[in-house]
Design a protein around this motif. Sequence first.
Motif, PDB file in Angstrom:
ATOM      1  N   ARG B 167       0.828  -1.196   0.000  1.00  0.00           N
ATOM      2  CA  ARG B 167       0.000   0.000   0.000  1.00  0.00           C
ATOM      3  C   ARG B 167       0.870   1.257   0.000  1.00  0.00           C
ATOM      4  NH1 ARG B 167      -3.715   0.372   5.028  1.00  0.00           N
ATOM      5  NH2 ARG B 167      -1.743   0.895   6.006  1.00  0.00           N
ATOM      6  N   ALA B 168       1.998   1.184   0.773  1.00  0.00           N
ATOM      7  CA  ALA B 168       2.881   2.351   0.833  1.00  0.00           C
ATOM      8  C   ALA B 168       3.634   2.521  -0.483  1.00  0.00           C
ATOM      9  CB  ALA B 168       3.850   2.195   1.996  1.00  0.00           C
ATOM     10  N   LEU B 169       4.000   1.387  -1.082  1.00  0.00           N
ATOM     11  CA  LEU B 169       4.843   1.455  -2.286  1.00  0.00           C
ATOM     12  C   LEU B 169       4.065   1.858  -3.532  1.00  0.00           C
ATOM     13  CD1 LEU B 169       6.947  -1.795  -1.767  1.00  0.00           C
ATOM     14  CD2 LEU B 169       7.852   0.551  -1.867  1.00  0.00           C
ATOM     15  N   VAL B 170       2.775   1.489  -3.576  1.00  0.00           N
ATOM     16  CA  VAL B 170       2.071   1.546  -4.852  1.00  0.00           C
ATOM     17  C   VAL B 170       1.903   2.976  -5.372  1.00  0.00           C
ATOM     18  CG1 VAL B 170      -0.314   1.661  -4.027  1.00  0.00           C
ATOM     19  CG2 VAL B 170       0.217   0.408  -6.134  1.00  0.00           C
ATOM     20  N   SER B 171       1.865   3.939  -4.455  1.00  0.00           N
ATOM     21  CA  SER B 171       1.672   5.301  -4.950  1.00  0.00           C
ATOM     22  C   SER B 171       3.004   6.002  -5.208  1.00  0.00           C
ATOM     23  CB  SER B 171       0.816   6.093  -3.956  1.00  0.00           C
ATOM     24  OG  SER B 171       1.423   6.062  -2.682  1.00  0.00           O
ATOM     25  N   GLN B 172       4.099   5.277  -5.096  1.00  0.00           N
ATOM     26  CA  GLN B 172       5.442   5.813  -5.345  1.00  0.00           C
ATOM     27  C   GLN B 172       5.645   7.177  -4.683  1.00  0.00           C
ATOM     28  OE1 GLN B 172       4.955   4.935  -9.729  1.00  0.00           O
ATOM     29  NE2 GLN B 172       7.116   4.445  -9.453  1.00  0.00           N
ATOM     30  N   PRO B 173       5.497   7.194  -3.353  1.00  0.00           N
ATOM     31  CA  PRO B 173       5.598   8.484  -2.676  1.00  0.00           C
ATOM     32  C   PRO B 173       7.036   8.984  -2.613  1.00  0.00           C
ATOM     33  CG  PRO B 173       5.371   6.744  -1.065  1.00  0.00           C
ATOM     34  CD  PRO B 173       5.318   6.080  -2.407  1.00  0.00           C
ATOM     35  N   GLU B 174       7.159  10.254  -2.321  1.00  0.00           N
ATOM     36  CA  GLU B 174       8.456  10.884  -2.139  1.00  0.00           C
ATOM     37  C   GLU B 174       9.250  10.132  -1.053  1.00  0.00           C
ATOM     38  OE1 GLU B 174       8.362  14.210  -3.668  1.00  0.00           O
ATOM     39  OE2 GLU B 174      10.493  14.605  -3.409  1.00  0.00           O
ATOM     40  N   VAL B 175       8.505   9.804   0.020  1.00  0.00           N
ATOM     41  CA  VAL B 175       9.170   9.103   1.110  1.00  0.00           C
ATOM     42  C   VAL B 175       8.169   8.211   1.837  1.00  0.00           C
ATOM     43  CG1 VAL B 175       8.860  11.170   2.535  1.00  0.00           C
ATOM     44  CG2 VAL B 175      10.445   9.409   3.306  1.00  0.00           C
ATOM     45  N   ILE B 176       8.663   7.030   2.266  1.00  0.00           N
ATOM     46  CA  ILE B 176       7.817   6.140   3.072  1.00  0.00           C
ATOM     47  C   ILE B 176       8.336   6.178   4.498  1.00  0.00           C
ATOM     48  CG2 ILE B 176       7.245   3.716   3.554  1.00  0.00           C
ATOM     49  CD1 ILE B 176       7.278   3.227   0.546  1.00  0.00           C
ATOM     50  N   PHE B 177       7.432   6.403   5.426  1.00  0.00           N
ATOM     51  CA  PHE B 177       7.786   6.351   6.840  1.00  0.00           C
ATOM     52  C   PHE B 177       7.285   5.038   7.422  1.00  0.00           C
ATOM     53  CE2 PHE B 177       7.629  10.881   5.924  1.00  0.00           C
ATOM     54  CZ  PHE B 177       8.822  11.318   6.479  1.00  0.00           C
ATOM     55  N   ALA B 178       8.202   4.274   8.035  1.00  0.00           N
ATOM     56  CA  ALA B 178       7.823   2.988   8.614  1.00  0.00           C
ATOM     57  C   ALA B 178       8.097   3.050  10.108  1.00  0.00           C
ATOM     58  CB  ALA B 178       8.619   1.862   7.959  1.00  0.00           C
ATOM     59  N   ASP B 179       7.027   2.814  10.893  1.00  0.00           N
ATOM     60  CA  ASP B 179       7.138   2.928  12.341  1.00  0.00           C
ATOM     61  C   ASP B 179       7.187   1.533  12.952  1.00  0.00           C
ATOM     62  OD1 ASP B 179       7.103   3.693  14.949  1.00  0.00           O
ATOM     63  OD2 ASP B 179       5.191   4.757  14.868  1.00  0.00           O
ATOM     64  N   GLU B 180       8.382   1.076  13.309  1.00  0.00           N
ATOM     65  CA  GLU B 180       8.564  -0.272  13.883  1.00  0.00           C
ATOM     66  C   GLU B 180       7.831  -1.321  13.047  1.00  0.00           C
ATOM     67  OE1 GLU B 180      10.285  -0.913  16.756  1.00  0.00           O
ATOM     68  OE2 GLU B 180      10.223   0.903  17.981  1.00  0.00           O
ATOM     69  N   PRO B 181       8.091  -1.414  11.754  1.00  0.00           N
ATOM     70  CA  PRO B 181       7.268  -2.280  10.897  1.00  0.00           C
ATOM     71  C   PRO B 181       7.378  -3.755  11.266  1.00  0.00           C
ATOM     72  CG  PRO B 181       9.209  -1.541   9.725  1.00  0.00           C
ATOM     73  CD  PRO B 181       9.184  -0.785  11.017  1.00  0.00           C
ATOM     74  N   THR B 182       8.430  -4.144  11.971  1.00  0.00           N
ATOM     75  CA  THR B 182       8.581  -5.570  12.298  1.00  0.00           C
ATOM     76  C   THR B 182       8.267  -5.832  13.760  1.00  0.00           C
ATOM     77  OG1 THR B 182      10.911  -5.203  12.746  1.00  0.00           O
ATOM     78  CG2 THR B 182      10.338  -5.896  10.528  1.00  0.00           C
ATOM     79  N   GLY B 183       7.796  -4.794  14.465  1.00  0.00           N
ATOM     80  CA  GLY B 183       7.585  -4.915  15.909  1.00  0.00           C
ATOM     81  C   GLY B 183       6.572  -5.974  16.310  1.00  0.00           C
ATOM     82  N   ASN B 184       5.602  -6.220  15.430  1.00  0.00           N
ATOM     83  CA  ASN B 184       4.551  -7.178  15.774  1.00  0.00           C
ATOM     84  C   ASN B 184       4.738  -8.517  15.060  1.00  0.00           C
ATOM     85  OD1 ASN B 184       3.185  -5.715  17.595  1.00  0.00           O
ATOM     86  ND2 ASN B 184       1.309  -5.433  16.387  1.00  0.00           N
ATOM     87  N   LEU B 185       5.912  -8.743  14.488  1.00  0.00           N
ATOM     88  CA  LEU B 185       6.086  -9.940  13.654  1.00  0.00           C
ATOM     89  C   LEU B 185       7.139 -10.869  14.247  1.00  0.00           C
ATOM     90  CD1 LEU B 185       6.145  -8.285  10.116  1.00  0.00           C
ATOM     91  CD2 LEU B 185       4.219  -9.387  11.263  1.00  0.00           C
ATOM     92  N   ASP B 186       7.010 -12.157  13.895  1.00  0.00           N
ATOM     93  CA  ASP B 186       8.079 -13.096  14.277  1.00  0.00           C
ATOM     94  C   ASP B 186       9.304 -12.796  13.418  1.00  0.00           C
ATOM     95  OD1 ASP B 186       8.128 -14.977  11.807  1.00  0.00           O
ATOM     96  OD2 ASP B 186       5.986 -14.827  12.344  1.00  0.00           O
TER      97      ASP B 186
END
Lengths: 850, 283
Positions: B167-186
């Motif tokens: 979803r973040a990548l598809v609009s090819q934004p100037e910048v993607i901000f990721a807030d602890e993207p792996t925090g809830n994952l194994d």
Amino acid sequence: MIKASLRGLLQRKLRLSLAVFAIVLSVAFLAGSLVLSDTLNARFTALFSTINQNVSVVVAAKDPQAVEPARLTDAQLRALSEVDGVKAVSPDVSAQGVIPFRATDGEPVSADAALGFGVDGNDDPLGLVELREGRWPTAEGEVTITAHTAELAKVKRGEQLKVYLPVLNEPRSFTVVGVAGYSGGRDSLAGEVVVMFQQAFAQQTFYGGTGLYGGASFAAEDGVSDDTLKQRIVEKLPAGFKALTGQESSEEQSAQVGVLFDVFKYILIGFAVVAGVVGIFLIFNTFNIIVAQRTRELALLRALGAGWGQVAGSVLLEALIVSLVGATVGLAAGIGVAAAGEAAITSQVELPAAGLVIAPLTVILAYLLGVVVTLIAAFVPAVRASSVPPVAAMRDVVRPDKSLTALSIVGAVFALPGIGLVLLGAFADLGGTAFLVLLGGAVLVFIGALLLSPLLARPIVRGLGALIGRGSAGNLGVRNAARNPRRTAVTAAAIIIGVTVIGMTATVVQSFKTSLEDIMGDNIGVEVMIQANVTAAPDGRQGFNPKALDQVRAIPGVKEAAAWHFDALGVSVAGQPQAFGIFATDVGQASRMFPFDATDGQIRTLAAQELVLDDNIAETLKLKAGDRTPVVIGGVTRDYTVVGVYQATPIIQGILVGEAAVADFPGPLAFQGFVSLNDGVDAAPVVEKIETIMKDYPGVQVGDRQSYVDQATASYDFLLIAVQILLLVALVIALLGILNTLVLSIVERTRELGLVRAVGLSRSGLVWMVTVESVLITVFGVFLGLALGVGLGAAFTKALMTLEFATVIAIPWLELGQYLLAAVVAGVLAAVIPARMAARLNVLDAISYE
Amino acid sequence: MTSPVIDTPAAGAGAAARAADLWKVYGSGEAQVIALRGVSVELERGRFTAIMGPSGSGKSTLMHCMAGLDSATRGQLAIGDTALNGLGDAGLTRLRREKVGFIFQQFNLLPTLTAEENILLPLAIAGRKPDPQWFKTVIETVGLGDRLHHRPNQLSGGQQQRVACARALVSQPEVIFADEPTGNLDSRSGAEILSFLRRSVTEHGQTIVMVTHDANAASYADRVIFLADGQIVDELREPTADAVLDRIKRLDVVSSPTGGPDGPPGQRTAEDSPAATATGASE
């Protein structure tokens, strides 16, 4: 536990106040209805107590409505006056419908009661009526009137006053020789109009002979109680009379008058029922929401050792407190409603003052209604609360939506037999029982539809959503509305109920109107109608003199004018009482004006002791052309010959006899007149001329076809307006329910709202999203309600058609469109607060919201 | 301790996002908490930057401010050539719509939409059509081909986060901000997500800024910025997990109460400012 409940209650007061409001509305209508009717009763009792203030015993005819009511003779009156203990006697010579005409413009004075009395030239022995100026009437051409009458008729002592005399059926002119008032300086007791005539003239005119009295009032000597005097009088009472104490008489009279205001009572009780039923859904939803929000808290209580009964009990306790608060406020509001209603009624009818009557029963019923409604509504949420597992305190326990299958099966179990009954009632020829079958079926269908509404919510909301849910924000709104079908359905239930009732009523009323217009338009050769408004069962004693039609026939352009007499008093045919009475007219002439299709024998001008009747009645009475049967009219039994049977239509049905029979009728007056015109003659000027001729007969109305249709449907329009107000009540409650649901959804979906804002949805987009959801819920309710209402209304109309009361099923599209529009507006309004809440959310807070 | 400010912007035009002398103060008076103390930083275009720091260091606040989700108390902010200062809600909404993508710790997918609809949501809101070629590329990158028509509740956590990345990548934004993207994952799912992010930077030149406290996650970045007590205290280029861990150990020493940097006159110092509450929202 109780402390925890109370704390929770205070924290949720905003949400609970919506539930309280639903109870307030329902209780207010109930209490208002009861207080209003008690208060009016008290006022009438006060009125009649004033009239009877010095009266110990009243003697009156047992059946004043009889064809020949019992009269007291001079001798009988004297015998009663000589009863031991009688101090004074006031004989009664009176008639209703004695209407003065205004001196200025010649129009009849309009008053709720217009009475004529015969007075003997002496002052009132009971001291109620007092002469103010001039004298009592002593000659035939003289009258004394009350001050209120003088004011309304704009006439002074010494001037001429035209008065309509009911039994003579014509107006006469009198000289006003005196003006009277009531003790205490009052001009009238209740806004009534009173004309007092010389006694002998009144006896002759009202009773057909001098020395006759309708009854008498007696005052007791000191030391003789009313009951004692009554006992002594009863011993000497002539047949056909009854004796009542002054107190009993006041109660009886006020009860008779109070019936006139019962319609207000029933409308308000109707509102109370609808508000209560709709309120159940709102309260149910509110408590469900509260329980859902408190899952963690309830689980904690369970984890800390609270039993499930304690948890359920805490919810029910909360409900009880809410209901008590709601009922208290509702009771207060109801008293306000009653005060307003009383003010509205007393602005039309003058009544002696009496404070608002708040009976203990009213208070008990108000609280009972509030408590019962709330506890019913809170029961399921309480059970749901008790089933929260303790582990939910530690982690999110996913409680998946229960399948709709079971609910839908139960719904179908109600709906399918219901549809069967409705179809049976509509299409099978069951006579009068068709309506019972239909009503039973309608109730089943309705319950079934409410139970099935969650199943229907998703497809209908999606379908409607395709129309309005354009754009990504709208699309999200559509999906939100469809996402929890139970919640959507429960929220929409209030609207479904309200709209079903209105849709059904509107369809039946519209069908009825259209049918009448159809019939009036196509099949009848009548352009002008004359109609008497009667205050009692029509029997020929109210209406107009048929001779007046001779003047009508002389109007240029008039082809024919027919007088119809009607008697609905004590008529019986073939040994069966005929509640719908009997008509007398020139049937041959009638058949030129109305569509008579003979199914047996012939329809022609009838000779004496001949009758025709419609096929329905013929079937009931098992009569056919050529039969002889006994007919009782005006207490006289004669054998009549059945000349013909015709097919009943919505406009012509019943038993008809020839004009010769009018001699047997209690009175000679015509009830209706029908006038046909030559081709190309404009009805409007003819109507005006006939109005001038009929001016002497107060209460007789003249109109063209359309005005006749309007008049015939006026009472249905009144019903429709009452139901529309009811819809408004339901819509207001529904609006609150939607508001409630949307606020909950926004709290639940805070994170989602934050996300859509984070990925670029504007505030207005968010507002639109919430509005679409709200409007879809309302429109879903309207859609289902209209489908149900129109369907059931059509079924009822079909049954009416079988009984020849209607010819077509007409759907009032315009009105239905207006209801839809009203619902959309309500939906938009309901979304205002939640949408603002959603728009104000801080994006960052929303995303990190736990 | 020398000045912690590093990489002072030479020319703003080359940066995807930048902050200059950024202050963020919560509350006032006794309850005042300073989350950011004059941070200046430039995030280069086409690079993968990680922001690290202990709890309460202000790393999430920095990201929220730079993304336009939170407002700065003082200082300049820009994304590309758009200054954030003075933009109203409508302006910020348009900015998020056109120039920014987000990936959250809690995935934040809409349950009513399918995976595909979730991915296309930002474009739908903006009223833009997806570039089919790019959409295909994104789907292939995150490996969701057969799951596109599933609802979020039918997907595993890792799969949901991949949807969020797409979803973040598809609009090819100037910048993607990721807030602890792996925090809830194994750890395995986390590694997959980090690989996608890395590839989208390397292969497609996407700019990504990621907040994390996981040294291993930070090692996927081109550059790691270390925050402590609301200030940038260090940075590392071409990091390895070990190097990151090493810096963190040192940071713990330098950011101890005795060695804390001085705030502006009148501001309270780190020892009595429980920064953890200030940035608690990110934890």
